[in-house]
Write an enzyme that holds these catalytic residues in place. Structure first.
Site, PDB file in Angstrom:
ATOM      1  N   ASP A  12       0.885  -1.169   0.000  1.00 33.35           N
ATOM      2  CA  ASP A  12       0.000   0.000   0.000  1.00 33.35           C
ATOM      3  C   ASP A  12       0.925   1.222   0.000  1.00 33.35           C
ATOM      4  O   ASP A  12       2.140   1.091   0.144  1.00 33.35           O
ATOM      5  CB  ASP A  12      -0.902  -0.022   1.247  1.00 33.35           C
ATOM      6  N   SER A  13       0.332   2.402  -0.070  1.00 34.22           N
ATOM      7  CA  SER A  13       1.145   3.613  -0.041  1.00 34.22           C
ATOM      8  C   SER A  13       1.709   3.881   1.358  1.00 34.22           C
ATOM      9  O   SER A  13       2.586   4.712   1.512  1.00 34.22           O
ATOM     10  CB  SER A  13       0.291   4.807  -0.460  1.00 34.22           C
ATOM     11  N   TYR A  44      -1.034   8.023  -2.696  1.00 32.78           N
ATOM     12  CA  TYR A  44      -1.292   7.613  -4.076  1.00 32.78           C
ATOM     13  C   TYR A  44      -2.513   8.355  -4.642  1.00 32.78           C
ATOM     14  O   TYR A  44      -2.576   8.623  -5.836  1.00 32.78           O
ATOM     15  CB  TYR A  44      -1.610   6.112  -4.131  1.00 32.78           C
ATOM     16  N   GLY A  45      -3.468   8.626  -3.751  1.00 34.83           N
ATOM     17  CA  GLY A  45      -4.751   9.168  -4.199  1.00 34.83           C
ATOM     18  C   GLY A  45      -4.677  10.498  -4.917  1.00 34.83           C
ATOM     19  O   GLY A  45      -5.623  10.899  -5.595  1.00 34.83           O
ATOM     20  N   CYS A  76      -4.695  -1.811  -1.480  1.00 32.23           N
ATOM     21  CA  CYS A  76      -4.921  -0.390  -1.744  1.00 32.23           C
ATOM     22  C   CYS A  76      -5.954  -0.265  -2.865  1.00 32.23           C
ATOM     23  O   CYS A  76      -5.747  -0.815  -3.958  1.00 32.23           O
ATOM     24  CB  CYS A  76      -3.597   0.230  -2.177  1.00 32.23           C
ATOM     25  N   ASN A  77      -7.038   0.415  -2.589  1.00 31.14           N
ATOM     26  CA  ASN A  77      -8.086   0.602  -3.604  1.00 31.14           C
ATOM     27  C   ASN A  77      -7.557   1.417  -4.782  1.00 31.14           C
ATOM     28  O   ASN A  77      -7.872   1.143  -5.940  1.00 31.14           O
ATOM     29  CB  ASN A  77      -9.271   1.346  -2.996  1.00 31.14           C
ATOM     30  N   THR A  78      -6.758   2.426  -4.473  1.00 33.62           N
ATOM     31  CA  THR A  78      -6.272   3.349  -5.500  1.00 33.62           C
ATOM     32  C   THR A  78      -5.343   2.624  -6.479  1.00 33.62           C
ATOM     33  O   THR A  78      -5.475   2.760  -7.703  1.00 33.62           O
ATOM     34  CB  THR A  78      -5.519   4.517  -4.824  1.00 33.62           C
ATOM     35  N   GLU A 157      -1.147   9.196   8.103  1.00 34.28           N
ATOM     36  CA  GLU A 157       0.284   8.866   8.028  1.00 34.28           C
ATOM     37  C   GLU A 157       1.095   9.670   9.040  1.00 34.28           C
ATOM     38  O   GLU A 157       2.096   9.198   9.546  1.00 34.28           O
ATOM     39  CB  GLU A 157       0.838   9.149   6.619  1.00 34.28           C
ATOM     40  N   CYS A 189     -10.957   3.079   1.070  1.00 36.72           N
ATOM     41  CA  CYS A 189      -9.507   3.295   1.134  1.00 36.72           C
ATOM     42  C   CYS A 189      -9.051   2.545   2.374  1.00 36.72           C
ATOM     43  O   CYS A 189      -9.679   2.659   3.430  1.00 36.72           O
ATOM     44  CB  CYS A 189      -9.199   4.782   1.250  1.00 36.72           C
ATOM     45  N   THR A 190      -7.975   1.775   2.223  1.00 37.72           N
ATOM     46  CA  THR A 190      -7.571   0.903   3.340  1.00 37.72           C
ATOM     47  C   THR A 190      -7.027   1.689   4.534  1.00 37.72           C
ATOM     48  O   THR A 190      -6.855   1.123   5.614  1.00 37.72           O
ATOM     49  CB  THR A 190      -6.531  -0.139   2.864  1.00 37.72           C
ATOM     50  N   HIS A 191      -6.758   2.974   4.346  1.00 30.39           N
ATOM     51  CA  HIS A 191      -6.355   3.802   5.495  1.00 30.39           C
ATOM     52  C   HIS A 191      -7.540   4.113   6.420  1.00 30.39           C
ATOM     53  O   HIS A 191      -7.355   4.348   7.604  1.00 30.39           O
ATOM     54  CB  HIS A 191      -5.790   5.156   5.027  1.00 30.39           C
TER      55      HIS A 191
END
Ligand code: DGL
Length: 265
Positions: A12-13, A44-45, A76-78, A157, A189-191
């Site tokens: 993921d990012s 990434y988004g 990561c969806n993005t 983050e 979004c996985t965040h």
């Protein structure tokens, strides 16, 4: 698989994919899991599809070269939206599993028919999301309230989960959903599962949150049978980051201190 362990690369990012790793931990046994937080390129988004595709291809190459992975989980969806087709085409022998906003379980869950979707700008604008909505939601009696959340990944983050600014941002995006009797929100979004507690508070707990970690874990277990993985024994996890990462946040997700190795990709 003989004596060789099942090797899984997850990326993921940043911290978001760790919410998927948590779900994988509950289901996958006796494998080696390698996780890359691509914090050098986060978020990434806000990047172009071409940039995100390149990050995903570079990470896949790294996993294959250094760890000879059997499966790649795009947590990561993005990145799924930008790269999943190319990854499958480039690595036909690799098990490649992506992450998509849980529109289907949300439709099954909602009573009011009003569903919120929180995701990055890149995910919502990507063709893949539109196809998903057209396939699943178009003819159903549901209304989607889609909301991009610029800046939220940075807040997460930077370990500002409980910073008042995080709550203010979420309030701004969620109030229209509350006013419109949204009863189910897709965390696209996985965040975002990392701020579930704030979302629930703003929605006054009267909300069902959909995230996709469990579905990904079940899917990976199913696919691992293709290579005769026995799924017993200890799952080992090794974490890597391409840029700065907040150690305390990683600890918060895992509930204990984890070693993180810095790599250049
Ligand atoms: N966690 C990611 C997702 O699921 C990406 C967030 C970002 O870097 O913008 O979309």
């Amino acid at each position: 698989m003989g004596n060789e362990k099942f090797k899984i690369g997850v990326f993921d990012s940043g911290l978001g994919g760790l919410t998927v790793v948590q779900a994988l931990k509950q289901v996958i046994k006796g494998a080696q899991l390698f996780y890359i937080a691509d914090t050098k390129h986060a978020p990434y988004g806000e990047k172009t599809q071409a940039q995100i595709l390149q990050y995903a291809l570079d990470i896949a190459d790294y996993f294959i070269k250094h760890h000879k992975i059997d499966a790649l989980v795009v947590a990561c969806n993005t990145a799924t939206s930008a790269a999943i087709e190319n990854l499958r085409e480039k690595y036909p022998k690799l098990i490649v599993i992506g992450t998509e906003p849980g529109i289907k379980p949300a439709i099954a869950q909602t009573s009011t028919g009003h569903i919120g979707v929180l995701a990055t700008k890149a995910t919502l604008q990507g063709g893949k999301y539109q196809q998903l909505v057209n396939r699943l939601a178009k003819d159903k009696n549901v209304r989607l309230f889609e909301q991009a959340c610029p800046g939220l990944v940075e807040q997460i983050e930077n370990a500002d989960l409980d910073h008042p600014k995080t709550a203010t941002m979420l309030e701004h995006w969620l109030m229209p959903m509350r006013e419109n009797r949204v009863d189910t929100i897709v965390l696209g979004c996985t965040h975002y599962p990392l701020v579930s507690h704030i979302i629930k508070k703003i929605m006054q707990d009267d909300i069902f949150l959909i995230h996709t970690g469990d579905a990904i874990a079940k899917h990976l277990l199913e696919r691992s049978k293709e290579i005769h993985h026995h799924n017993s024994g200890v799952l080992t996890i090794k974490l890597y980051a391409t840029g700065p990462i907040d150690q305390a946040s990683v600890e918060r997700v895992f509930g204990k201190r984890e070693e993180i190795t810095h790599i250049i990709i």
